[in-house]
Design an enzyme around this catalytic site. Structure first.
Site: not given
Ligand code: ZN
Length: 467
Positions: A266-267, A316, A320, A425
């Site tokens: 993620d991210d 995602h 964010h 991540h």
């Molecule tokens: Zn995230």
């Protein structure tokens, strides 16, 4: 009588001579030059005629002819002639212009003036070039001498201008040996099996023979994690250390494992972490899933690379930012559309795989709009999306302090005979996960798991909504 005549004659000659001489001095001084009689002119500079005065007489009544050229591109002596006529007598004066080259040549050293060289090696010339404003290429005329690890290069141009440059040889070797393990850096073997160290390759810039010490043991009769440490030291004491991990495990537990591991990141994408993760996945031939957010456009190529290398690019969030995306459904969809458009713009394919920021079980959204997750989780499905949470948390965004922690969290969370969605991540500088990834993959493969990427046919693994 005769003698007297002779005396008179000589006296007249004497007086005439003095008069002629005086006249000559007088005449030659008639054209009086302004400035110096000898002028030095640097190459390529313009010659400015300073002119003259006519002495004793009225300037305007005499025509003075000035002749002679100065070629300021050629070193040499040039005469300027000043000429006039005084009552039928030709009067001349001269000025000398010397065009001179005052600029020294230059010497350019290839590879710079500081050279690293091994202690025992003879210096092999790296090359140089000498050139001069006037003479052009002087490389062939350079004199090279070497003394006490200083190489001196000298050259002069045709006008005697000279230059000297020095090159310094540094025989202090600070380069470490190159030590590369043969085989894998991690082995997972079954208890009782044999382990043969595949060895290593070692190279050094200066030393022919490099000592490599291997420390540690692998006891394949006992389960556990073993470390082998290889240390290579060159003649100057520069050392390189690499480690190999051997994990000895009980296979019985995992016989007929039908478990699948979905690695998810993620991210990202970020320029440091994402390429390293992609490299490891490529090396291990594993496909994974990236849930991306918006980053600077210089990282767009990484989304392209994820897609081109066969991974799934999931959505995602664009920002964010919990407050922004969870304060209203309109904001959420607006944010999702932005990241969806961005991904589609880069890969050419619309992504329908999403992961909610914070997961669908997040409790932060209730701060901004209570109940929003209940609505979003059911709505996104009716819009054709599939959302995925996780059931194995590497904790690389939380409590994991190092790669060992990340490794342990993942390994301990994996269960055979089920789908394991692993949360990791690829945010900036995530060395913890980068350092653990290869060992996690090795562990999974050794224990009978299959790795896969998430696609729309993958069963959703969802948390309980908690808002
Ligand atoms: Zn995230």
């Amino acid at each position: 009588m005769k003698r007297r005549l002779k005396k008179i004659f000589l006296t007249i000659v004497f007086i005439l001579s003095i008069m002629m001489f005086a006249l000559a001095i007088f005449v030659s001084n008639i054209i009086d030059l302004n400035g110096d009689k000898v002028v030095y002119l640097a190459l390529d500079n313009e010659y400015h005629e300073k002119g003259f005065n006519i002495k004793y007489l009225n300037d305007d009544s005499f025509d003075v002819k000035i002749t002679g050229d100065v070629d300021n591109t050629k070193v040499g002596e040039y005469k300027i002639k000043y000429e006039t006529d005084v009552f039928g007598i030709k009067i001349k004066n001269y000025r000398t212009v010397e065009v001179v080259d005052e600029e020294a040549p230059t010497i350019e050293l290839e590879n710079g003036s500081d050279i690293k060289i091994c202690a025992k090696d003879k210096y092999v010339e790296d090359g140089y070039k000498a050139s001069d404003n006037y003479d052009g290429d002087l490389t062939d005329k350079v004199k090279v001498t070497e003394k006490d690890d200083v190489v001196i290069y000298k050259v002069s141009d045709s006008s005697g201008n000279s230059v000297e440059v020095r090159r310094y040889l540094d025989r202090n070797d600070t380069e470490k040996p190159e030590l590369v393990l043969k085989g894998n850096s991690t082995y997972n073997i079954v208890v009782g099996a044999k382990f043969n160290d595949p060895g290593y390759d070692v190279k050094d810039n200066c030393s022919q023979d490099v000592d490599v010490k291997v420390e540690g043991i692998v006891d394949t009769s006992k389960t556990g994690s073993y470390e082998l440490k290889y240390t290579a030291v060159d003649e100057s004491g520069n050392a390189t250390e690499v480690k190999r991990h051997v994990r000895v495990y009980e296979k019985e537990k995992y016989i007929n494992n039908t478990g699948i591991i979905y690695l998810t990141f993620d991210d990202g994408p970020t320029s440091y972490s994402t390429p390293k993760i992609l490299d490891i996945l490529k090396k291990k031939n594993i496909k994974a899933t990236f849930f991306v957010i918006n980053h600077e456009s210089s990282t767009n190529y990484l989304i392209k690379r994820e897609y081109d290398e066969g991974h799934t690019v999931g959505l995602h969030s664009y920002t964010h930012n919990y407050k922004e995306i969870y304060s209203s459904k309109a904001n959420f969809y607006n944010d999702m559309k932005k990241i969806s458009d961005k991904v589609e713009g880069i890969t050419g394919k619309k992504s329908l795989i999403i992961r909610f920021p914070g997961g669908s079980s997040n409790t932060i959204s209730r701060k901004y709009q209570k109940g929003i997750m209940t609505e979003l989780t059911s709505e996104v499905k009716s819009l054709g999306y599939r959302y995925y949470d996780w059931n194995v948390d590497s904790n690389d965004a939380g409590g994991a302090k190092n790669s060992d922690d990340v490794y342990r969290n993942v390994i301990n969370g994996l269960k055979p005979n089920r789908s394991n969605i692993v949360l990791m991540h690829d945010f900036a500088k995530n060395d913890k996960t980068i350092g653990a990834l290869e060992a996690i993959i090795d562990y999974g493969l050794a224990n009978g798991y299959r790795f896969d990427k998430i696609d729309i046919t993958t069963s959703m693994i969802n948390h309980k909504v908690n808002n």
